[in-house]
Design an enzyme around this catalytic site. Structure first.
Site, PDB file in Angstrom:
ATOM      1  N   ALA A  22      15.004  10.796 -31.600  1.00  0.00           N
ATOM      2  CA  ALA A  22      15.409  11.462 -32.835  1.00  0.00           C
ATOM      3  C   ALA A  22      14.912  10.769 -34.094  1.00  0.00           C
ATOM      4  CB  ALA A  22      16.929  11.593 -32.865  1.00  0.00           C
ATOM      5  N   ARG A  33       4.211  15.525 -42.610  1.00  0.00           N
ATOM      6  CA  ARG A  33       4.289  16.653 -43.533  1.00  0.00           C
ATOM      7  C   ARG A  33       3.821  16.260 -44.929  1.00  0.00           C
ATOM      8  NH1 ARG A  33       9.561  17.013 -41.120  1.00  0.00           N
ATOM      9  NH2 ARG A  33       9.574  18.597 -39.466  1.00  0.00           N
ATOM     10  N   GLU A  46       6.548   5.407 -26.846  1.00  0.00           N
ATOM     11  CA  GLU A  46       7.775   5.796 -26.156  1.00  0.00           C
ATOM     12  C   GLU A  46       7.674   5.352 -24.707  1.00  0.00           C
ATOM     13  OE1 GLU A  46      11.043   6.841 -24.471  1.00  0.00           O
ATOM     14  OE2 GLU A  46      10.832   6.967 -26.660  1.00  0.00           O
ATOM     15  N   SER A  52      12.033  13.430 -28.382  1.00  0.00           N
ATOM     16  CA  SER A  52      12.762  14.369 -29.245  1.00  0.00           C
ATOM     17  C   SER A  52      13.725  15.255 -28.457  1.00  0.00           C
ATOM     18  CB  SER A  52      11.762  15.245 -30.022  1.00  0.00           C
ATOM     19  OG  SER A  52      10.911  14.450 -30.800  1.00  0.00           O
ATOM     20  N   CYS A  56      22.965  13.787 -26.591  1.00  0.00           N
ATOM     21  CA  CYS A  56      24.346  14.270 -26.676  1.00  0.00           C
ATOM     22  C   CYS A  56      24.582  15.485 -25.785  1.00  0.00           C
ATOM     23  CB  CYS A  56      24.682  14.632 -28.115  1.00  0.00           C
ATOM     24  SG  CYS A  56      24.539  13.268 -29.290  1.00  0.00           S
ATOM     25  N   ARG A  83       0.129  17.760 -33.950  1.00  0.00           N
ATOM     26  CA  ARG A  83       0.308  17.523 -35.379  1.00  0.00           C
ATOM     27  C   ARG A  83      -0.321  16.192 -35.806  1.00  0.00           C
ATOM     28  NH1 ARG A  83       6.122  18.275 -37.390  1.00  0.00           N
ATOM     29  NH2 ARG A  83       4.972  18.778 -39.291  1.00  0.00           N
ATOM     30  N   VAL A  93       6.832  -1.182 -26.193  1.00  0.00           N
ATOM     31  CA  VAL A  93       6.521  -2.285 -27.097  1.00  0.00           C
ATOM     32  C   VAL A  93       7.322  -3.504 -26.657  1.00  0.00           C
ATOM     33  CG1 VAL A  93       6.679  -3.122 -29.476  1.00  0.00           C
ATOM     34  CG2 VAL A  93       5.939  -0.776 -29.012  1.00  0.00           C
TER      35      VAL A  93
END
Length: 468
Positions: A22, A33, A46, A52, A56, A83, A93
């Protein structure tokens, strides 16, 4: 090990993001953007298989409310890459070199390592589930539920295990939600918790209401006792959990003890950590003392607007907001995250649980003097079909009447009423000011006096009495 990765075009900066959920990917997406690939290169790491996604939502997927795992995924790696975000999956990492502005990463599958330099760094390493050190905790049949992989592993166990006895260790949000999920799989569920009452995010008197309701749903509650070991059978699989005084048979065990900030990388790099082990940032989510490093999500501590102290709260709502703030600032804009009031809601079957602000012990810890009131009311006008009971507890500062916290336990229509209190807390309202709030009313939605406002009226009277 390969050399530091990648040449950059003239004038192009590189943003490195550690963590693909998130906070991390919200930051990367917002930065993209605002700044195109010719101005800003974005590399994200990741270590898992997914990006993403809604952690929950895992209990509701396991419990069958959400039918497909992919419904929990907001954006896939391919969508991020489309994108112009260089997203490297299954890459962990392992070191942050602050002085040389680079990170070392290891391919989880091949073991190959490389360094990647950065101009700007975002740390979004999340939280790690508490896994107690005890005999048998790693036995087959014992599960955590932090990631989608965890959820799939639990579903696989439920599918191939013929027994129908489940033990949930921990009675917090994760614990009660997983208790419901296991009930939906027709299991006999026992919840074992070291606290006397479940939901320690509530005061004990409100937690007692939760315990009574859960027992009414057929869940066995074992409070005030800690699990000391997991017992296994001849096949090595879990067969029971043991406390100091009892054993609870189990064909599957779910650990729902909570989480801690995952800040081992940050600690090793010498970055500032708070009392709860989370990274400390300013209001722009920049790591304190470091102009080009930001952090957000479950790995940070945030300002509690009611107590004025730092807290660690692991919630996806906060993580996404942190990411938006970070991405805006990295992208050349300006944004801040002012803090939280500690709002959270949950459910177990048809029981709804909500809280915001301070508990009694929180208020005492920061030296506040307060009054409390507890009221019983209904979700709708009492004469309207379907009205269900709810209990509202409210804390107000003595003499000033400032609202300090609200807790709600009830059935349908109870939990989201806490948002009224969350707004009032954020605005610094007194309980007397709350009594004049112009809330919506019609018999299908509330009594003439909403339960939260009934509590505010009683709290106002009690505050006035304390001043006489």
């Amino acid at each position: 090990m390969t050399a530091a990765a990648g040449s950059r075009g003239a004038g192009r900066e590189r943003l490195v993001v550690i963590g693909g959920d998130a906070a991390g990917m919200s930051a990367a997406s917002q930065a993209r953007r605002l700044r195109g690939p010719d101005e800003l290169e974005i590399v994200a790491f990741e270590r898992g298989h997914f990006t993403s996604y809604s952690a929950c939502g895992i209990p509701y997927w396991v419990g069958g409310h959400v039918q497909e795992r992919d419904r929990l995924i907001a954006r896939t790696p391919e969508q991020h890459r489309a994108r112009a975000i260089d997203l490297r999956m299954r890459t962990e990492v392992t070191e942050i070199d602050v002085d040389r502005q680079r990170v070392r990463a290891r391919d989880v599958d091949s073991g190959a390592e490389s360094w990647t330099s950065y101009d700007r760094l975002v740390i979004a390493t999340g939280a790690r589930p508490v896994r107690p050190e005890m005999p048998g905790v790693d036995a087959p049949g014992v599960h955590g539920v932090q990631t989608l992989d965890d959820g799939q592993a639990l579903l696989d166990t439920l599918a191939r295990t013929s027994g129908r006895r489940a033990v949930v260790v921990g009675g917090g949000y994760i614990g009660v939600e997983m208790a419901e999920a296991l009930i939906n799989h027709d299991h006999e569920v026992t919840v074992v918790d070291r606290a006397d009452e479940p939901m320690s995010t509530l005061d004990p008197d409100m937690g007692r209401l939760v315990r009574t309701a859960m027992e009414g749903l057929g869940i066995t509650m074992a409070g005030g006792t800690a699990v000391t070991k997991v017992l296994t059978g001849d096949d090595g699989r879990v067969r029971a959990v043991a406390t100091e005084h009892a054993e609870y048979p189990a064909d599957v065990v779910v650990l729902g003890i909570g989480v801690r900030p995952e800040t081992s990388l940050a600690r090793a790099a010498g970055l500032p950590l708070g009392a709860h082990g989370g990274l400390l940032t300013d209001r722009a989510m920049r790591v304190r003392g470091y102009e080009n490093i930001w952090a957000g999500g479950d790995c940070v501590e945030v300002l509690d607007l009611v107590s004025g102290q730092e807290r660690h709260i692991a919630l996806g709502t906060h993580a996404n907001k942190h990411g938006q703030v970070i991405g805006t600032n990295v992208g050349g804009g300006y944004a801040t995250f002012p803090g939280v009031v500690g709002t959270a809601v949950s459910k177990v079957c048809d029981l709804e649980i909500a809280r915001t602000g301070l508990r009694e012990k929180d208020a005492r810890r920061v030296g506040l003097r307060f009054e409390t009131v507890t009221v019983e009311s209904t979700s709708r006008a009492g004469y309207y079909p379907g009205a269900s009971p709810m209990t509202v507890k409210m804390l107000a500062e003595r003499r000033t009447g400032r609202l300090l916290g609200v807790q709600i336990v009830g059935r349908e229509g109870a939990a989201k009423r806490v948002d009224i209190a969350a707004v009032a807390l954020t605005a610094g309202m007194t309980v007397e000011q709350m009594t004049a709030l112009d809330l919506g009313y019609a018999p299908p939605f509330s009594p003439v006096w909403d339960p939260v406002l009934v509590a505010a009226r009683k709290a106002t009277a009690k505050v006035r009495a304390s001043m006489s």
